[in-house]
Design an enzyme around this catalytic site. Structure first.
Site, PDB file in Angstrom:
ATOM      1  CG  ASP A   1      25.624  18.371  46.413  1.00 45.96           C
ATOM      2  OD1 ASP A   1      25.321  17.846  45.322  1.00 45.96           O
ATOM      3  OD2 ASP A   1      26.722  18.211  46.970  1.00 45.96           O
TER       4      ASP A   1
ATOM      5  CE1 TYR B   1      31.314  10.894  44.136  1.00 46.31           C
ATOM      6  CE2 TYR B   1      30.311  13.061  44.340  1.00 46.31           C
ATOM      7  CZ  TYR B   1      31.382  12.215  44.530  1.00 46.31           C
ATOM      8  OH  TYR B   1      32.531  12.703  45.103  1.00 46.31           O
TER       9      TYR B   1
ATOM     10  CE1 TYR C   1      21.551   8.525  48.964  1.00 41.33           C
ATOM     11  CE2 TYR C   1      21.379  10.908  49.203  1.00 41.33           C
ATOM     12  CZ  TYR C   1      22.108   9.740  49.314  1.00 41.33           C
ATOM     13  OH  TYR C   1      23.391   9.793  49.778  1.00 41.33           O
TER      14      TYR C   1
END
Lengths: 548, 214
Positions: free
Chosen positions: A363, A506, A433
């Site tokens: 994103d 996600y 992440y």
């Protein structure tokens, strides 16, 4: 010996080229000509076949065509010595090759008829174009395409000759061997001079020189003869001539072919194999072929096929999108990774255009850190293929930009295998992440234990609401491989969550739960409300585009 | 030029050193480099605590704009509509809904209302062409408390993309978090239809004032 009777053209050739080589060439040429059956040559010349076509129909070997200038009158004069043969001196466009092998054509821009004296002159104009475009090359690949009319002319002429001369002794030896195609002969003729002028060898190169010949007169028999001889995609264009066919694969993008037809074939085969066809074609014409008053239209272009640069990019900003993102003429974010990398590399390669491809995306508000994300930059029609040194400079330039929002690693030129490398197992690759998480109650040591004990945990994610408008409503199972909580000094409810997940997970929804549509979520695991403030990608676990 | 020479001589030197020593020398810079990079990365990840708000905005607050329909079709029937930037609307019961005033709160949720069971429809595909089109007053479900039952309606005219079928097995979600996990449904209105209904909805501020929640 035969120098006395040579016509003017040959002596001009002698003036240009080395005397010794010229003599040897001439001898070969004369030898070849004299080996042909004179009455047939006479007939061919009388129906307007050019000198080179005469030779190639008889399958004369390649090196003969390298002889720069070779006209009908030359051919005639060689024969004149042997027999009482008077040739027409008047120039006319070859009824088979329509002037292609006479280096005559209708110029694209001016619409004037151009008649080059020799293959060398023809090569000269092509070399001019290459230099004009500013290409830096280490080789070239020559491609020629000719109109279907030429093939038809050839096939009808050959079948006529077969009918007429089948019984003669030379026929078995000569015509049954494959005659050389117009394309091949043209290539033979201009390749050497081009090599000399450009200073590089002809090879399987990414740099392409394309000659496209077309003719106004649409072929009337394309449906029959061409369909039998090749398998290419075709589509009909509605024009005044109902049997107009355009071949998708060979047409150059910028040429408007509404008034012309052109075709690309690999070889002239099967002319004699299909007896039925022979009858059709020779019955169709009274004389084997019709004479033409105008030559083909020629467009020549040169371009380089795509070159690729690969590497890994890093994104340090939370206001830079991966690709250009414009909604209602307004740009989202202040810049894009694609444009920063592309705009700094394109001018150095002096290309026309670039295309950016990456292995996955993040994103706009997510940073891409750590090892970086693999990407491929496709440069169209580069005038210069950057050397290793220049590539290193490109990398330093991007990394040294004042606006430090994007970084590049391991930049290098790669072949077309870059595609496969990048997409190989993309769906299986894991991503790592780091998320900045807040929970609605203080963090306990127990929580850290709970989280780190979960390995290869399966979660079910319904299509997140934020993408539900453009993606299918599905429930996707994903795997969270491992998680680790890192406390943040000075805060009891904020912490860093390090996690490694399956590609396609996600993360934001996994933290806040997406109104319960992702189960389990960080919140549900810890039994409280969880919110995500920031997300960073810290590792894209792929093997490609790393330093060797 | 001279740098080049230095590099070349350095390379030469390296090759003449014995194997074991060579490996060690090679490994150390690599390890150090990796550690250095890890440290640098970590510095980027750790936030400045002083900049962090004590309570951050929730995902709903960040990603949606909240609207309210007070007394929708019936007094006390307060519903919310969260609208996402992509146009989708999440509808549910506002905290001031009459149902929450009943003793014991909500005990059951039934999607079998009107002509069909709303929880049985399956929408597929990117274009969601097989979604049912409902009016704003179409019934979505019935929520039951000990004393009473209430009909929950769409509030927004559009295609019904999803109902929260978790409420069937876990109706208590409405009691604990009607504004999040207890949402009722997701609806996709056409842009023109949204503009029309928007005029009849209240903003969060207006709603708070109306219900004296400030």
């Amino acid at each position: 010996m035969s120098n006395d009777t040579e016509p003017a053209q040959v002596s001009s050739v002698a003036a240009e080229s080395h005397a010794g080589a010229c003599d040897a060439e001439m001898q070969l040429l004369e030898g070849a000509v004299r080996s042909l059956p004179y009455h047939v040559v006479k007939e061919l010349l009388s129906v307007g076949v050019c000198a080179r076509c005469v030779l190639r129909l008889f399958g004369i070997e390649e090196h003969i065509y390298c002889h720069s200038s070779f006209s009908q009158s030359m051919l005639g004069s060689i024969l004149e010595e042997e027999t009482s043969f008077k040739s027409e001196v008047e120039f006319q466009f070859c009824s088979v090759c329509l002037g292609v092998l006479q280096f005559s054509y209708c110029d694209d821009g001016e619409e004037t008829v151009v008649k080059k004296e020799s293959a060398k002159d023809m090569a000269l104009s092509i070399a001019e174009l290459v230099k004009q475009e500013g290409h830096q090359i280490d080789g070239f690949s020559l491609e020629v395409s000719v109109p279907p009319l030429i093939l038809e002319n050839e096939s009808s002429l050959l079948s006529h000759m077969k009918k007429k001369y089948e019984s003669e002794p030379w026929f078995q030896e000569r015509l049954l061997s494959k005659c050389h195609s117009v394309k091949d002969v043209l290539k033979f003729a201009i390749t050497k001079p081009l090599e000399t002028l450009l200073g590089v060898k002809a090879s399987a190169s990414s740099f392409r020189i394309r000659l496209t010949y077309t003719h106004k007169r649409a072929s009337k028999k394309v449906q029959n003869s061409v369909e039998r001889n090749q398998e290419c995609k075709r589509r009909k264009t509605g024009t005044e001539n109902a049997l107009h066919n355009v071949n998708d694969e060979s047409v150059i993008a910028d040429k408007d072919c509404s008034g012309y037809s052109t075709i690309e074939t690999n070889s002239v085969t099967g002319i004699f194999s299909n007896g039925v066809q022979d009858q059709e074609t020779s019955e169709h014409f009274e004389s084997p072929i019709e004479k033409v008053s105008e030559p083909c239209h020629l467009v020549y272009v040169c371009c380089r096929t795509h070159i690729y640069l690969c590497g890994r990019y890093l994104k340090y900003s939370r206001n830079v999108s991966q690709t250009r993102w414009i909604i209602d003429e307004e740009r989202m974010g202040e810049a894009s990774v694609e444009e920063i990398i592309g705009s700094n590399i394109l001018p150095i390669c002096q290309g026309d255009n670039y295309k950016f491809h990456a292995a996955g995306r993040e994103d706009i508000d997510v940073r891409m850190l750590g090892s970086g994300r693999p990407f491929l930059l496709e440069i169209q029609n580069a005038r210069q293929v950057p050397s290793e040194l220049i590539v290193k400079e490109m990398e330093s330039k991007i990394n040294g930009l004042e606006n430090k929002s994007v970084g590049v690693k391991n930049l290098k030129v790669v072949g077309s295998q870059g595609w496969a490398l990048m997409h190989e197992g993309e769906a299986e690759k894991q991503k790592q992440y780091c998320a900045l998480v807040w929970i609605s109650r203080p963090l306990e040591d127990e929580d850290m234990q709970t989280i780190s004990l979960l390995n290869d945990m399966k979660i079910l994610q319904r299509t997140p609401i934020r993408v539900l408008h453009r993606r299918s409503p599905l429930e996707r199972e994903k795997i969270i491989h491992w998680m680790k909580i890192e406390r943040i000094a000075g805060s009891s409810q904020y912490f860093l969550l390090h996690l490694c997940t399956q590609a396609g997970t996600y993360i934001k929804e996994f933290v806040h739960g997406d109104l319960g549509r992702t189960q389990p979520s960080v919140g549900s695991i810890l039994g409280c409300r969880a919110e995500i403030l920031q997300l960073d990608v810290t590792d894209v676990k792929m093997d490609c585009f790393v330093t060797e | 030029m001279s740098d080049d020479m230095v590099d070349r001589t350095r390379k030469l030197e390296e090759t003449t050193v014995s194997n074991s020593l060579h490996e060690e020398e090679e490994e150390r810079p690599v390890r150090e480099k990796a550690e250095y990079e890890e440290e640098e990365l970590h510095k980027l990840l750790v936030p400045d605590v002083s900049q962090l708000p004590p309570t951050p905005p929730s995902a709903v607050e960040t990603n949606f704009v909240s609207y309210f329909a007070p007394d929708f079709m019936k007094p006390g029937n307060d519903q919310y509509v969260y609208r996402h930037a992509n146009g989708l609307c999440v509808v549910g019961l506002a905290s001031t809904h009459l149902a929450f005033k009943d003793k014991g709160g909500i005990t059951a949720v039934d999607f079998n209302v009107g002509k069909s069971d709303r929880s049985s429809m399956k929408v597929t595909g990117k274009r969601k062409r097989n979604a049912q089109h409902f009016e704003s007053n179409t019934a979505l479900c019935k929520v039951c408390t000990g004393d009473d039952s209430y009909v929950v309606r769409c509030c927004v005219k559009g295609s019904l993309l999803e109902v929260n079928d978790r409420l069937i097995k876990q109706p208590e979600l409405l009691n604990s978090s009607a504004d999040r996990e207890g949402y009722i449904a997701i609806i996709m209105p056409k842009p023109a239809d949204w503009l029309k209904v928007k005029t009849s909805l209240l903003s969060l501020e207006e709603f708070k004032i109306l219900r004296e929640l400030c």
